[in-house]
Design an enzyme around this catalytic site. Structure first.
Site, PDB file in Angstrom:
ATOM      1  N   HIS A 263       0.820  -1.216   0.000  1.00 16.02           N
ATOM      2  CA  HIS A 263       0.000   0.000   0.000  1.00 16.02           C
ATOM      3  C   HIS A 263       0.860   1.275   0.000  1.00 16.02           C
ATOM      4  CE1 HIS A 263      -3.909   1.917   0.517  1.00 16.02           C
ATOM      5  NE2 HIS A 263      -3.266   2.827   1.227  1.00 16.02           N
ATOM      6  N   HIS A 300      -5.109   4.660  10.394  1.00 18.70           N
ATOM      7  CA  HIS A 300      -4.056   5.665  10.566  1.00 18.70           C
ATOM      8  C   HIS A 300      -4.552   6.848  11.384  1.00 18.70           C
ATOM      9  CE1 HIS A 300      -6.075   6.292   6.707  1.00 18.70           C
ATOM     10  NE2 HIS A 300      -5.895   7.586   6.868  1.00 18.70           N
ATOM     11  N   ASP A 306      -6.236  17.481   9.894  1.00 20.47           N
ATOM     12  CA  ASP A 306      -7.618  17.075   9.611  1.00 20.47           C
ATOM     13  C   ASP A 306      -7.660  16.561   8.175  1.00 20.47           C
ATOM     14  OD1 ASP A 306      -8.336  18.002  12.092  1.00 20.47           O
ATOM     15  OD2 ASP A 306     -10.001  19.236  11.377  1.00 20.47           O
ATOM     16  N   HIS A 336      -8.513   6.713  12.226  1.00 19.18           N
ATOM     17  CA  HIS A 336      -9.643   6.211  11.437  1.00 19.18           C
ATOM     18  C   HIS A 336      -9.080   5.174  10.480  1.00 19.18           C
ATOM     19  CE1 HIS A 336      -7.991   9.447   8.939  1.00 19.18           C
ATOM     20  NE2 HIS A 336      -8.376   8.709   7.917  1.00 19.18           N
TER      21      HIS A 336
END
Ligand SMILES: [Fe+2]
Length: 386
Positions: A263, A300, A306, A336
């Protein structure tokens, strides 16, 4: 724009006499940024660009903050923003901080009765739905689905739409927006490992020039207010210009994805940078090809930024119940990741068709009243097993 462009008629040497066929002068304007240290353009006008006739109104367009400090993940349903006739009135700031505004807009009509100029911020306008023409005092750019339009601060513009069905995702940036520095060499040329090159960046090729006197309304944004300024000469009266500071277009469909055996982190998707946030393009691509790769992203923590994702098209592999036009906000400070079951479902998949724009801001974002009107208040619980 980090490279030189010339359009229309200009004299052989800057700051020298430049005359019309009838012997009258053209008027030069240096249009610069960061004092005299940033990118600039020299333009030549039919009339002096300084002829203010009247300052009619002054009114606030500052966002109305609903949540000053926010720790809640949100989903906003962007297509629930109601279409409005007027372009400026259609712009709804949903997220904001002292560096940028994130805006959704569904304008139905072209800007007819006025010109617009934002002196607070560069504007990055992503075209989700609609076709038309961005008309500016430094030339025009046709746009269609998937285009980013970069309008540097101070450019006077109008938007012409072909139909009433338009959806825009706009980032207003008080910091200058550039292409990522790591993809440019010492001279500003885009390097071989850049996911796009100069051929993908569209410069204005068409210049509209009017030598007209009268009453011309420019709505000028400064310090979160609009000033209605009436000028005595047509704002599109440039006969030529050259330099580095002008609007340009780039299609998200021309972004060449960087993939790997495992990834790849979000910076491989980076398209624009400022010193306050980055903009990334997630485009259709092959997945990771390690024999036991996990195509879905890992959980992560953006501990200090943000994360805003605007979903454009395709299937969003790591999310359940996300549709085109949605925005997710994952605030700094908490982790999240993929929704329940999506990591497992991603195993063995070879490609994704997802299309999305991401804005990661280094300062926290405030949530506005307009955002709460289209918010899913339960989204923050969507990682629980049910
Ligand atoms: Fe993320």
């Amino acid at each position: 724009m980090p490279f030189y462009h010339k359009l229309g008629k200009i004299p052989p040497k800057r700051h020298t006499q430049f005359k019309k066929p009838n012997g009258d002068f053209y008027y030069e304007q240096l249009f610069g940024t960061i004092g005299f240290d940033g990118m600039s353009t020299n333009s030549y006008h039919e009339q002096r660009p300084t002829q203010v006739k009247e300052i009619k109104n002054q009114y606030s367009v500052a966002p109305k903050i609903a949540k000053e400090n926010n720790m809640q993940s949100y989903r906003f349903k962007g297509f629930q923003v109601k279409p409005e006739n007027d372009y400026l009135e259609s712009r709804k700031i949903v997220l904001t901080n002292s560096d940028c505004n994130i805006i959704l807009a569904a304008p139905k009509q072209s800007t007819e009765d006025y010109f617009y100029k934002n002196t607070d911020a560069d504007e990055l306008i992503f075209i989700h739905k609609g076709t038309g023409k961005l008309r500016t005092h430094l030339g025009n750019l046709d746009f269609k689905y998937g285009d980013y339009l970069l309008v540097p601060r101070g450019v006077i513009y109008k938007l012409d739409f072909d139909t009433e069905d338009n959806r825009l995702f706009i980032v207003e940036s008080r910091r200058p927006i550039y292409t990522p520095k790591r993809y440019r060499n010492y001279f500003g040329q885009l390097l071989e490992h850049s996911p796009f090159c100069e051929r993908d960046l569209r410069q204005p090729q068409e210049l509209e020039t009017y030598n007209e006197s009268g009453d011309f309304l420019i709505k000028i944004k400064k310090q979160d207010e609009i000033f209605d300024m009436v000028y005595a000469s047509h704002p599109f009266d440039v006969v030529g210009y050259d330099g580095y500071n002008y609007p340009y277009a780039f299609s998200i469909h021309d972004f060449e994805p960087i993939t790997g055996r495992v990834h790849q982190p979000p910076p491989v998707h980076q398209t624009f940078e400022t010193d306050a946030f980055v903009v990334c393009s997630f485009v259709p691509r092959l997945y990771d090809y390690h024999p036991i790769a996990v195509p879905a992203p890992y959980n992560h923590s953006n501990i200090d930024s943000d994360e805003v994702l605007y979903y454009v098209d395709g299937d969003f592999m790591s999310r359940n119940d996300i549709a085109a036009g949605h925005i997710s906000l994952h605030p700094a400070g908490i982790p999240h990741g993929p929704h329940p079951g999506t990591m497992e479902k991603s195993i063995g998949k070879v490609k994704t068709e997802e299309l999305a724009v991401m804005v990661d801001t280094f300062k926290p974002l405030k949530v506005t009243e307009d955002a709460l009107e289209i918010a899913d208040e339960d989204y923050f619980k969507s990682w629980l097993d049910h």
